[in-house]
Design an enzyme around this catalytic site. Structure first.
Site, PDB file in Angstrom:
ATOM      1  N   ILE A 190      14.268  -6.832 -44.490  1.00 48.56           N
ATOM      2  CA  ILE A 190      13.815  -6.760 -43.181  1.00 48.56           C
ATOM      3  C   ILE A 190      12.741  -8.694 -43.397  1.00 48.56           C
ATOM      4  O   ILE A 190      12.073  -8.539 -44.425  1.00 48.56           O
ATOM      5  CB  ILE A 190      12.281  -5.906 -42.555  1.00 48.56           C
ATOM      6  CG1 ILE A 190      12.888  -4.484 -42.708  1.00 48.56           C
ATOM      7  CG2 ILE A 190      11.447  -6.376 -41.302  1.00 48.56           C
ATOM      8  CD1 ILE A 190      13.881  -4.215 -41.916  1.00 48.56           C
ATOM      9  N   TYR A 223       7.383   2.532 -55.515  1.00 50.92           N
ATOM     10  CA  TYR A 223       7.545   2.290 -53.854  1.00 50.92           C
ATOM     11  C   TYR A 223       8.705   4.049 -53.435  1.00 50.92           C
ATOM     12  O   TYR A 223       8.057   4.166 -52.523  1.00 50.92           O
ATOM     13  CB  TYR A 223       7.958   1.176 -53.633  1.00 50.92           C
ATOM     14  CG  TYR A 223       8.329   1.179 -52.308  1.00 50.92           C
ATOM     15  CD1 TYR A 223       7.182   0.464 -51.579  1.00 50.92           C
ATOM     16  CD2 TYR A 223       9.389   0.652 -52.078  1.00 50.92           C
ATOM     17  CE1 TYR A 223       7.437  -0.037 -50.454  1.00 50.92           C
ATOM     18  CE2 TYR A 223       9.825   0.856 -50.708  1.00 50.92           C
ATOM     19  CZ  TYR A 223       9.188   0.231 -49.535  1.00 50.92           C
ATOM     20  OH  TYR A 223       9.393   0.189 -48.314  1.00 50.92           O
ATOM     21  N   SER A 246      11.381   4.046 -45.828  1.00 50.70           N
ATOM     22  CA  SER A 246      12.756   3.042 -46.519  1.00 50.70           C
ATOM     23  C   SER A 246      13.824   3.357 -47.078  1.00 50.70           C
ATOM     24  O   SER A 246      13.819   4.381 -47.238  1.00 50.70           O
ATOM     25  CB  SER A 246      11.706   2.065 -47.193  1.00 50.70           C
ATOM     26  OG  SER A 246      12.329   1.310 -48.538  1.00 50.70           O
TER      27      SER A 246
END
Length: 241
Positions: free
Chosen positions: A180, A148, A136
């Site tokens: 996204i 994350y 990411s």
């Protein structure tokens, strides 16, 4: 027909990757904890092109046993897409101990075990194979969700290391998406972060899961046979780096 494992396959980027892989002629082995999502996929695609497995990659036993179990049914598998992931979009202070263990298992430890178990079995064939990991932009520029961001940064490190570890037969690359649309994660991202992502993008066509899937299949395919250890952004030009 080449066989391709895709984790987190029931929704979002995973489902789009399943659809694109089948379109490109692969036999897909799809894994997800979402049983109903897998059943919907199986309802669309016949068993001649799709095999589904309910698998919760937060469970250490599943992480360690998934690939060995597949090889009881399959002699060889061409590729692995490590897509399964968790995003909570909250402060590190708000994580429970259980949630910390869960995100580390799904976002990182699963990739460690699935990748090494896959590569160990396929390297003996001395033929081209491919792994694509889903990282990411949060792993490159940071995230409001520290766990994350940390796991996705680790995925980048693992990708580069395993490109060395699994050479010369198994290529390992990563895709690094930004914002996204039409995914479960999208609505979880705090509004101020979505605004910032959009502001940074220099291309304004919203990125959909299908757009990421197309890049994943390019990396898996023979056209990118000379590429390994790379991180490919899918981000509309945001965060130049």
């Amino acid at each position: 027909m080449k066989k391709l494992i895709i984790t987190g396959a029931a929704n979002g980027i995973g489902r789009a990757t399943v659809e694109q892989a089948i379109k490109d002629g692969y036999f897909v082995i799809a894994a997800d904890k979402d049983r109903q999502g897998l059943e919907r996929l199986q309802g669309v695609h016949g068993r001649e092109v799709l095999e589904t497995h309910v698998a919760d990659f937060s469970d250490p036993a599943v992480i360690k046993g998934f690939i060995p179990a597949l090889y009881e049914r399959h002699t060889t598998i061409y590729g692995l897409v490590n897509n399964a992931g968790i995003y909570h979009g909250k402060s590190v202070y708000a994580y429970s101990d259980e949630q910390i263990d869960e995100i580390l298992n799904v976002n990182l430890k699963a990739l460690v075990y699935l990748s090494k178990d896959f590569a160990e079995r396929e390297m003996k064939h001395e033929a081209p194979r491919a792994i694509v990991n889903i990282s990411s932009v949060a792993g490159e520029v940071g995230s409001c969700d520290a766990l994350y961001g940390a796991t996705k940064a680790a995925v980048i490190g693992l990708t580069k290391a395993n490109a060395w570890n699994f050479a010369p037969f198994v290529r390992v690359n990563a895709v690094s998406p930004a914002l996204i649309h039409e995914t479960a994660i999208y609505d979880t991202i705090p509004e101020y972060r979505r605004v910032e992502y959009a502001r940074q993008e220099i291309l304004k066509d919203p990125i959909l899961p299908s757009g990421v899937a197309e890049v994943i299949l390019l990396l898996i395919g023979e056209g990118f046979r000379h590429m390994t250890g790379k991180v490919i952004p899918v981000d509309n030009g945001a965060y130049p780096r």
